[in-house]
Design a protein around this motif. Sequence first.
Motif, PDB file in Angstrom:
ATOM      1  N   GLU A  49       0.942  -1.340   0.004  1.00 25.09           N
ATOM      2  CA  GLU A  49       0.057  -0.014  -0.088  1.00 25.09           C
ATOM      3  C   GLU A  49       0.802   1.400   0.153  1.00 25.09           C
ATOM      4  N   THR A  51       3.958   1.557  -0.868  1.00 27.31           N
ATOM      5  CA  THR A  51       4.837   1.420  -2.151  1.00 27.31           C
ATOM      6  C   THR A  51       3.982   2.043  -3.218  1.00 27.31           C
ATOM      7  N   TYR A  52       2.488   1.763  -3.408  1.00 24.30           N
ATOM      8  CA  TYR A  52       1.722   2.281  -4.454  1.00 24.30           C
ATOM      9  C   TYR A  52       1.397   3.787  -4.127  1.00 24.30           C
TER      10      TYR A  52
END
Length: 230
Positions: A49, A51-52
Motif C-alpha cells: 500500500e 509502495t503504491y
Amino acid sequence: MIRRPPRSTPKPSSAASDVYKRQAPNVREDAKRGTFVENLHEERVHGAEQTYETFLRGAANRRVGQTNMNADSSRSHSVFTISVESRTKAHPTAPTTKKSALLHLVDLAGSERQKSTDAAGERLKEASAINKSLSALGNVIKALVDVADGKERHVPYRDSKLTFLLKDALGGRARCTLLACVSPAHVNVEETMSTLKFAQRAKLVKVRAVANEESVGLSLIHISEPTRPY
C-alpha cells in the motif's frame, strides 16, 4: 502470493525519476550502489500500500504537455525503482543471509512524428530528445541480440541516460519483461509497425538472471538461473 521466508526482515525503499525532463538528472555509477540517479528522492516503505502511494506521488510529478495527438502527452520517460533487501537465518545460531534486488518499472514516452503532432518550440525539443533516447535504446537492444548470437559487439549503454541507468536490467543479468503499446488506428500504422519490430528484436535477447545473495561479513554469492529469452 509471495510467501516470506522464515526470520526474514525485508527493507523495501522506492524512488521515482523522470528521464529527459527540463533539468535532466545526472546518472552516476558506483562500485557499491551500481548505477543510480544523483540527488534522487528515496523513501522507506512498508508493504504494497505504501509502495503504491509513493508510486502515485511520483507519477503526479511526471512532465506532460498537450500536442495535436494527445492532450496529456508524456514529455519524459518515467522510472520507478523499488529496492528490496531481506535478511534470513536458517536457525537462531546460523549466519545471516542477505538478499537484495532492484525492480525497475519503466514507462517510455512514445515516439513522435512532427507532422502528426505539429509540435514546435519547447514541445519539438522534447520530442527530439525522446526520439533520440528511444533510438539509443533500440541500438542497445540490437547490440544485445548480436551478443546473444555469439557476436562480439560493444553495447552502447552510455549513449543515453536511460540505457545507462537500466544497463543492469537490460544486459542479461536480470529478468526483463517488455509490454508494447500500439494503436489500431490507420494513421498510426508506421509507429505501430516500428513498435512491433522493436518488441520482436527484444524477444531475441537472452538473459541469465543473477540473485545477489551474501552471508553478512562474507563475500558476495551469485546464484544464476537458466538462460532464457525476454
